[in-house]
Design an enzyme around this catalytic site. Structure first.
Site, PDB file in Angstrom:
ATOM      1  N   GLU A 158       0.867  -1.180   0.000  1.00  0.00           N
ATOM      2  CA  GLU A 158       0.000   0.000   0.000  1.00  0.00           C
ATOM      3  C   GLU A 158       0.905   1.232   0.000  1.00  0.00           C
ATOM      4  OE1 GLU A 158      -3.497   2.341   2.471  1.00  0.00           O
ATOM      5  OE2 GLU A 158      -2.579   0.558   3.350  1.00  0.00           O
ATOM      6  N   ARG A 403       5.980 -12.295   9.761  1.00  0.00           N
ATOM      7  CA  ARG A 403       6.532 -10.959   9.528  1.00  0.00           C
ATOM      8  C   ARG A 403       7.992 -10.918   9.970  1.00  0.00           C
ATOM      9  NH1 ARG A 403       2.864  -6.244  11.905  1.00  0.00           N
ATOM     10  NH2 ARG A 403       3.614  -7.126  13.840  1.00  0.00           N
ATOM     11  N   LYS A 413       3.996   1.043  10.352  1.00  0.00           N
ATOM     12  CA  LYS A 413       3.960   2.290   9.578  1.00  0.00           C
ATOM     13  C   LYS A 413       3.416   3.442  10.406  1.00  0.00           C
ATOM     14  CE  LYS A 413       3.838   0.687   4.792  1.00  0.00           C
ATOM     15  NZ  LYS A 413       3.049   0.615   3.551  1.00  0.00           N
TER      16      LYS A 413
END
Length: 723
Positions: A158, A403, A413
């Site tokens: 994204e 992750r 983020k």
């Protein structure tokens, strides 16, 4: 990753973890198989940040175990081999660092067109639950014809921030799987949230992908499919699988709380959920609107006739499902915002949960590889496959992996954005961050980052990796490749009283291990410079630097002996005097050897970067930091990452290292560096005894600016100099 569902639940991670502890206490005594299986799903939900779902499932799993007659199985002792090792088991603490995860076996993904592709996702404990992940023969053949039976993966960031080292791991896997099988990878911008996305981020992502050496077969945008996605939404409404909902965020949360209570009631009472009536208010009051009314309202949303936040289009999932993301997630919401790619064309935007699976299907992705937080959404009875099944579309294989979490930094983020916007760091490319732009600016190479990703491997076992592993990859590369240069960060002048006044050339090799690379000549001038820290007025046996009446070797040059100390009126040392031994060149040096500079050296600014945080896992209290390597779980890290920014959630900001950047504005470096000082990253070199450095983007020929990439592996001498 996509935007947050407006129907998200208010339950926190700590609430879910409390339920987990209660479950584990009961499960230890009564390990009911069904309860344990549900507990595994709850852990996946917690990893996926579905705190409400995780709490609910652990409570139900606890109820199952409490009602069970299961008893714990006693573990037989593992037979010992000669020498104390256990047969078939690694001996912990030997051959590996404590807490280091064992190597992951090779990931086995089904071949395109195989049975494992037809049944794109399966689950051992589905029972009588539906499996939506089964491809029809017709759709699978259409897909194989479109792709020519080639492997096709996608990397779907994204554009709401800069990529970080975790994205490098995902890229390495996405592109690597396709390359291994002769396939291709698409770079897809998952741009469904115009409020958070910028062209700046798109440009940075394109640059980072190229920097790491990945070449996508095609660059696409989810927004490229907005028209098609809108058509599919209308089709979904017509099929009775979506409705326009006017519930507020609080009303939606209240409905979900009732659904959680329903799940717990069924678990404790042993009730069959499909035969048990939902409590009043658990379903949206707008859920049974007619198709015609929903089509009309959705058109009004599309035409901008309704207010932002007034309503949303929701998918009509299964309110009795164990998977909370099946509880009528939002598919479309109204946003009067300019999109970085599509501009002002739309005022309704699809959500991530609606878009992701559909674009995977439209792009004929064979294998959709995601991190573990998407596991419940991509379950065979979850919303990913439910939506594709509802629209009778092709279904890709999905596979989830852990992750990448690294000590002494943050990956969220939201937290990265906080550090940048509030000025804790100097932009997204600050060399202290583990963003790819930050690593690049600091001086890391693509090959070192890719090597780290290769060594990390792909595993479903989440863990926290030590920063030292990443540093090791670049240090090993530079140890061989980087030339050696002299620089003095905090110089103090040393006047050589018996200097002859003529040139005293000192030949210094560019790399002591590889003399064939050549050398350069540094002149021993009447005044030389050493580090302030390399001098003490009071000597001791563990100090290898200069002291009064003590001799040291100037690296590759002569021995000097301190004969005087100069001070200002405040007693601060301003200079030293020394004599040099003209017969010492090439002889055995004394125990101290120092790097140095001459009056021919030029001024430079040298930025010495260190760990951004003082603790391994920012946000975890210091008393718990020792548990990181094997004690801190993925849930602990995720809880830390996702706490709200209130007074109790600001602990991580108090753990920022005040010495993460030390700037030496008046350093001295060899004059040859002026030639590359105006070209950032044009050269990587070792400032001897100080670490590996490169040229920063702020640098200029008139005033070089250098960044420390990584420290040297400490030798005994280096450690002694710190004492």
């Amino acid at each position: 990753m996509g935007d947050v569902d407006p129907a998200a639940d208010p339950v926190t991670a700590s609430g879910a973890k409390t339920a987990k502890k209660a479950f584990e206490k009961v499960a230890k005594k009564k390990p009911d198989p069904a309860g344990l299986a549900l507990g595994e799903e709850a852990q996946a939900a917690l990893t996926a940040k579905d705190f409400a779902g995780a709490k609910d499932m652990w409570q139900r799993a606890q109820a199952m175990c409490e009602a069970s007659d299961a008893k714990p199985v006693k573990q037989s002792k593992t037979p010992k081999l000669e020498g104390g090792g256990a047969e078939g088991a690694a001996n912990p603490g030997k051959g590996k660092e404590a807490g280091e995860p064992t190597a992951e076996k090779e990931v086995h993904l089904p071949q395109p067109g195989s049975e494992g592709h037809k049944v794109a996702k399966n689950k051992h404990n589905l029972g009588d639950l539906p499996n939506y992940a089964i491809n029809s023969d017709e759709k699978l053949q259409e897909h194989l014809q479109s792709t020519n039976s080639k492997w096709r993966t996608r990397f779907p960031p994204e554009p709401n921030g800069y990529l970080h080292i975790g994205h490098a791991k995902a890229m390495h896997f996405d592109f690597g799987v396709a390359k291994k099988h002769g396939g291709e990878t698409l770079l897809r911008f998952d741009d469904t949230n115009p409020d958070a996305e910028k062209q700046e981020y798109i440009d940075s992502i394109l640059s980072s992908v190229e920097w790491l050496g990945h070449t996508p077969a095609k660059v696409t945008y989810s927004s490229d499919y907005f028209d098609k996605l809108h058509e599919l939404a209308i089709e979904l409404i017509k099929a009775g699988h979506a409705y326009v909902c006017h519930q507020t965020k609080d009303e939606t949360a209240a409905s979900r709380q009732l659904l959680q209570g329903f799940q717990l009631m069924c678990a404790k009472g042993g009730l069959v959920k499909k035969d048990t009536e939902l409590p009043e208010g658990a379903a949206s009051p707008y859920r049974e609107r007619s198709v015609e009314k929903n089509l009309d309202l959705f058109q009004q949303m599309t035409d901008g006739k309704l207010k932002e936040g007034e309503c949303s289009l929701r998918m009509k999932g299964d309110l009795r499902s164990d998977i909370t993301s099946m509880w009528d997630l939002a598919a479309y919401r109204i946003k009067f915002a300019t999109h970085p790619h599509s501009g002002d064309k739309y005022c309704v935007y699809p959500t991530y949960d609606y878009t992701h699976c559909l674009v995977d299907s439209l792009e004929d992705i064979t294998h959709s590889l995601c991190t573990l937080e998407f596991e419940t959404r991509q379950a065979p009875n979850g919303p990913y496959y439910w939506l594709l099944d509802s629209l009778k579309m092709y279904k890709p294989v999905t596979w989830e992996f852990a992750r990448c979490n690294i000590t002494y930094n943050v990956m969220s983020k939201r937290k990265l954005n906080k550090l940048v916007t509030d000025g804790f760091v100097n932009g997204w490319d600050d060399p202290r961050l583990l963003t790819l732009e930050g690593l690049r600016r600091r001086g890391y190479t693509p090959s070192s980052v890719n090597k780290f990703c290769e060594e990390l491997g792909v595993t479903r076992n989440d863990n926290v990796q030590q920063l030292s592993k990443l540093e090791k990859c670049i240090r090993e590369e530079l140890e061989e490749e980087a030339d050696r240069i002299f620089g003095v960060l905090d110089p103090i002048p040393v006047t050589i009283t018996n200097h002859p006044g003529t040139e005293l050339p000192v030949e210094c090799p560019l790399h002591p291990k590889y003399l064939d690379r050549g050398s350069r000549v540094i002149k021993l001038t009447k005044t030389v410079f050493i580090e302030h820290s390399d001098f003490r007025e009071v000597d001791d046996k563990n100090f290898y630097g200069l002291a009064p009446d003590k001799a040291v070797r100037l690296l590759f040059g002569y021995n000097i002996t301190c004969v005087g100390v100069e001070k200002d009126n405040n007693g601060k040392i301003t200079g030293l005097t020394a004599t040099y031994d003209p017969d010492s060149l090439g002889t055995k040096p004394p125990k101290g050897t120092l790097h140095w500079g001459s009056t021919e050296f030029i001024n430079a600014e040298v930025r010495v970067y260190d760990k951004l945080f003082t603790v391994e896992v920012p946000g975890v209290a210091e008393v718990d930091q020792g548990k990181v390597d094997g004690g801190v779980t993925p849930a602990d890290v995720i809880e830390v990452e996702d706490k709200e920014m209130d007074a109790s959630g600001d602990l991580w900001l108090t753990q920022i290292n005040p010495d993460s950047l030390v700037t030496h504005a008046n350093a001295l470096v060899e004059p040859e560096l002026a030639a590359c000082a105006s070209v950032p990253l044009s050269r990587r070199f070792q400032l001897q005894r100080l670490g590996y450095f490169t040229v920063d983007k702020d640098s200029a020929s008139a005033k070089p600016v250098l960044n420390r990439i990584v420290t040297l592996k400490e030798s005994k001498d280096a450690k002694a100099l710190k004492k």
